[in-house]
Every structure is written in C-alpha cells, then in structure tokens.
Design a protein around this motif. Structure first.
Motif, PDB file in Angstrom:
ATOM      1  N   ALA A 109       1.130  -0.938  -0.113  1.00  0.00           N
ATOM      2  CA  ALA A 109       0.442  -0.037   0.136  1.00  0.00           C
ATOM      3  C   ALA A 109       0.661   1.059  -0.142  1.00  0.00           C
ATOM      4  O   ALA A 109       2.222   1.163   0.378  1.00  0.00           O
ATOM      5  N   ILE A 110       0.275   2.614  -0.612  1.00  0.00           N
ATOM      6  CA  ILE A 110       0.860   3.594  -0.372  1.00  0.00           C
ATOM      7  C   ILE A 110       0.738   3.893   0.957  1.00  0.00           C
ATOM      8  O   ILE A 110      -0.009   3.841   2.270  1.00  0.00           O
ATOM      9  N   VAL A 111       2.445   4.173   1.640  1.00  0.00           N
ATOM     10  CA  VAL A 111       2.226   4.366   3.169  1.00  0.00           C
ATOM     11  C   VAL A 111       2.537   5.949   3.751  1.00  0.00           C
ATOM     12  O   VAL A 111       2.265   6.339   4.512  1.00  0.00           O
ATOM     13  N   GLU A 112       2.696   6.422   2.250  1.00  0.00           N
ATOM     14  CA  GLU A 112       3.173   8.044   2.518  1.00  0.00           C
ATOM     15  C   GLU A 112       2.870   8.898   1.769  1.00  0.00           C
ATOM     16  O   GLU A 112       2.779   8.932   0.109  1.00  0.00           O
ATOM     17  N   ASP A 113       1.964  10.542   2.763  1.00  0.00           N
ATOM     18  CA  ASP A 113       1.958  11.314   1.170  1.00  0.00           C
ATOM     19  C   ASP A 113       2.232  12.916   1.668  1.00  0.00           C
ATOM     20  O   ASP A 113       2.230  13.090   2.807  1.00  0.00           O
ATOM     21  N   LYS A 114       2.881  13.442   0.663  1.00  0.00           N
ATOM     22  CA  LYS A 114       3.943  14.456   0.990  1.00  0.00           C
ATOM     23  C   LYS A 114       2.577  15.547  -0.231  1.00  0.00           C
ATOM     24  O   LYS A 114       2.544  15.108  -1.240  1.00  0.00           O
ATOM     25  N   PRO A 115       2.951  16.985   0.775  1.00  0.00           N
ATOM     26  CA  PRO A 115       2.571  17.635  -0.656  1.00  0.00           C
ATOM     27  C   PRO A 115       3.468  18.485  -1.429  1.00  0.00           C
ATOM     28  O   PRO A 115       4.586  18.158  -1.199  1.00  0.00           O
ATOM     29  N   GLY A 116       2.855  18.036  -2.664  1.00  0.00           N
ATOM     30  CA  GLY A 116       3.025  18.395  -3.793  1.00  0.00           C
ATOM     31  C   GLY A 116       3.581  16.777  -4.332  1.00  0.00           C
ATOM     32  O   GLY A 116       3.703  17.444  -5.893  1.00  0.00           O
ATOM     33  N   VAL A 117       3.491  15.641  -3.623  1.00  0.00           N
ATOM     34  CA  VAL A 117       3.223  14.978  -4.215  1.00  0.00           C
ATOM     35  C   VAL A 117       2.394  14.175  -3.931  1.00  0.00           C
ATOM     36  O   VAL A 117       1.714  13.214  -3.454  1.00  0.00           O
ATOM     37  N   THR A 118       1.483  14.521  -6.045  1.00  0.00           N
ATOM     38  CA  THR A 118       0.582  14.044  -5.869  1.00  0.00           C
ATOM     39  C   THR A 118      -0.349  12.212  -6.273  1.00  0.00           C
ATOM     40  O   THR A 118      -1.182  11.611  -5.827  1.00  0.00           O
ATOM     41  N   ARG A 119       0.669  12.427  -7.285  1.00  0.00           N
ATOM     42  CA  ARG A 119       1.028  10.390  -8.140  1.00  0.00           C
ATOM     43  C   ARG A 119       0.470   9.827  -6.837  1.00  0.00           C
ATOM     44  O   ARG A 119       2.008  10.042  -6.282  1.00  0.00           O
ATOM     45  N   ASP A 120       0.222   8.834  -6.995  1.00  0.00           N
ATOM     46  CA  ASP A 120       0.245   7.546  -5.983  1.00  0.00           C
ATOM     47  C   ASP A 120       1.684   6.735  -6.047  1.00  0.00           C
ATOM     48  O   ASP A 120       2.053   6.797  -7.904  1.00  0.00           O
ATOM     49  N   ARG A 121       1.947   5.873  -5.159  1.00  0.00           N
ATOM     50  CA  ARG A 121       2.773   4.960  -6.105  1.00  0.00           C
ATOM     51  C   ARG A 121       4.490   5.604  -5.740  1.00  0.00           C
ATOM     52  O   ARG A 121       5.312   5.074  -6.502  1.00  0.00           O
ATOM     53  N   LEU A 122       4.720   6.924  -5.306  1.00  0.00           N
ATOM     54  CA  LEU A 122       5.627   7.445  -5.687  1.00  0.00           C
ATOM     55  C   LEU A 122       6.769   7.027  -3.936  1.00  0.00           C
ATOM     56  O   LEU A 122       8.094   6.730  -4.254  1.00  0.00           O
ATOM     57  N   TYR A 123       5.788   6.542  -2.937  1.00  0.00           N
ATOM     58  CA  TYR A 123       6.416   6.245  -2.091  1.00  0.00           C
ATOM     59  C   TYR A 123       5.920   4.516  -1.235  1.00  0.00           C
ATOM     60  O   TYR A 123       4.560   5.084  -1.439  1.00  0.00           O
ATOM     61  N   ALA A 124       6.179   3.547  -1.455  1.00  0.00           N
ATOM     62  CA  ALA A 124       5.955   2.261  -0.147  1.00  0.00           C
ATOM     63  C   ALA A 124       7.015   1.879   0.363  1.00  0.00           C
ATOM     64  O   ALA A 124       7.639   1.758   0.213  1.00  0.00           O
TER      65      ALA A 124
END
Ligand code: GDP
Ligand code: MG
Length: 162
Positions: free
Chosen positions: A28-43
C-alpha cells in the motif's frame, strides 16, 4: 525508522517498472507529501528480513523544468532522504550523456549507490553491462524490470548497505 531506498535515473530507463517490482502488487501507499500527488511514489517493501521504504524519484513533479533542473531536483531528494540509492540505466540504449549527468550529481553524495542496468531481458544481453563500469559507481547489476530478472541481486546489494 525503516531505511529508505531511492530509485534515480534519466527518464525512460525503467525506474517505475523496477519500483513496482520491488514494492509488489499488494503493497500500500504509506506516505503522502505535499506536492507529491501521484500515487505510489513512496511505498513500503521488504527483502530478506529487511523492511524498508522505496521512493520512485522519477515521479516527483518538478513542473516543466528542463532535464538537468528536473534530474537535479530528483537526485537531491534521493541524497537527502535515502540511505541507499539505486541508479537505473538502460542496457538497451547503452550509456548516455544523461546517465553521466545523473552520475555526476551522485559523486558528491556520501550515500551508497547500487547501479542497476535495466532492460537486460535475456542472458545474451548481459555483456551490455560492461560499458557502465565507466560511471565509476561500482559493479553494474543486470536486471529486467519487465521480466522480473536479476532484482534479487540488486536488493542483496541494497540491504548490505543498511
Ligand atoms: P521510467 O521513466 O524510468 O520510470 O521508466 P518506465 O518504468 O516508465 O519504463 C519506460 C519504458 O521502458 C516502458 O515502455 C517500459 O515498458 C519499458 N521497460 C521497463 N523495464 C523494461 C525491461 O526490463 N525491459 C524492456 N525491454 N523494457 C522495459
Ligand atoms: Mg517513471
């Protein structure tokens, strides 16, 4: 905190394909950062007994910046946030000036780099990795993101550096 692995490289070498392989379908996606809206950049991912996080820096939005500005931003994120950096190049296209530009940005960083030569889809293509020794980033490891070949060797090198 879990160690962080950043995937860097010029566009189209297969960073996202390798990222998805490392992360696997069920992660799953575990992180969301401001300005990083596309999913699955961090996992989150795991290999052997190691739990870690992976960043696909190629997906970081840098606006419509020219290549060097964009790659500089991506590598900066990698250097700032990662414990280990995976630099991806393409065995099909061979060594390019843009690969060298990415490597130049990594030389100054005090972070371990694992060099993955992607698109080595069959054993006959393994000799395509040798040109990449000239990057001075250590041994190049052949992988095929689309065929799922060679990833274990890359991840072995990654976790060795945790
Ligand atoms: P990125 O821009 O670095 O994230 O690259 P992508 O993961 O989007 O892949 C770019 C292109 O290379 C796509 O058309 C992929 O299907 C292709 N590709 C990725 N990995 C491989 C591989 O191992 N072998 C081959 N032949 N093509 C690949
Ligand atoms: Mg991508």
């Amino acid at each position: 905190a879990a160690p962080v692995v950043a995937v860097v490289g010029r566009p189209n070498v297969g960073k996202s394909t390798l990222f998805n392989r490392i992360v696997g379908e069920r992660m799953a996606i575990v992180e969301d950062k401001p300005g990083v809206t596309r999913d699955r950049l961090y996992a989150r991912a795991e290999w052997l007994n190691y739990d870690f996080r992976v960043i696909d820096t190629g997906g970081l939005e840098m606006g419509n910046a020219p290549f060097l500005t964009e790659i500089r931003g991506q590598v900066e994120v990698a250097i700032d946030e990662a414990d280990v950096i995976v630099m991806v190049v393409s065995g099909r296209e061979g060594l390019t000036a843009d690969d060298q530009a990415v490597a130049n940005l990594l030389y100054g960083a005090d972070k371990p780099v694992v060099l993955a030569v992607n698109k080595v889809d069959n054993p006959e293509m393994r000799s395509d990795i040798y040109d990449f020794y000239s990057l001075g980033l250590g041994d190049p490891y052949p992988v095929s993101g689309s065929h799922g070949i060679g990833l274990g060797d890359v991840l072995d090198q990654v976790v060795k550096n945790f």
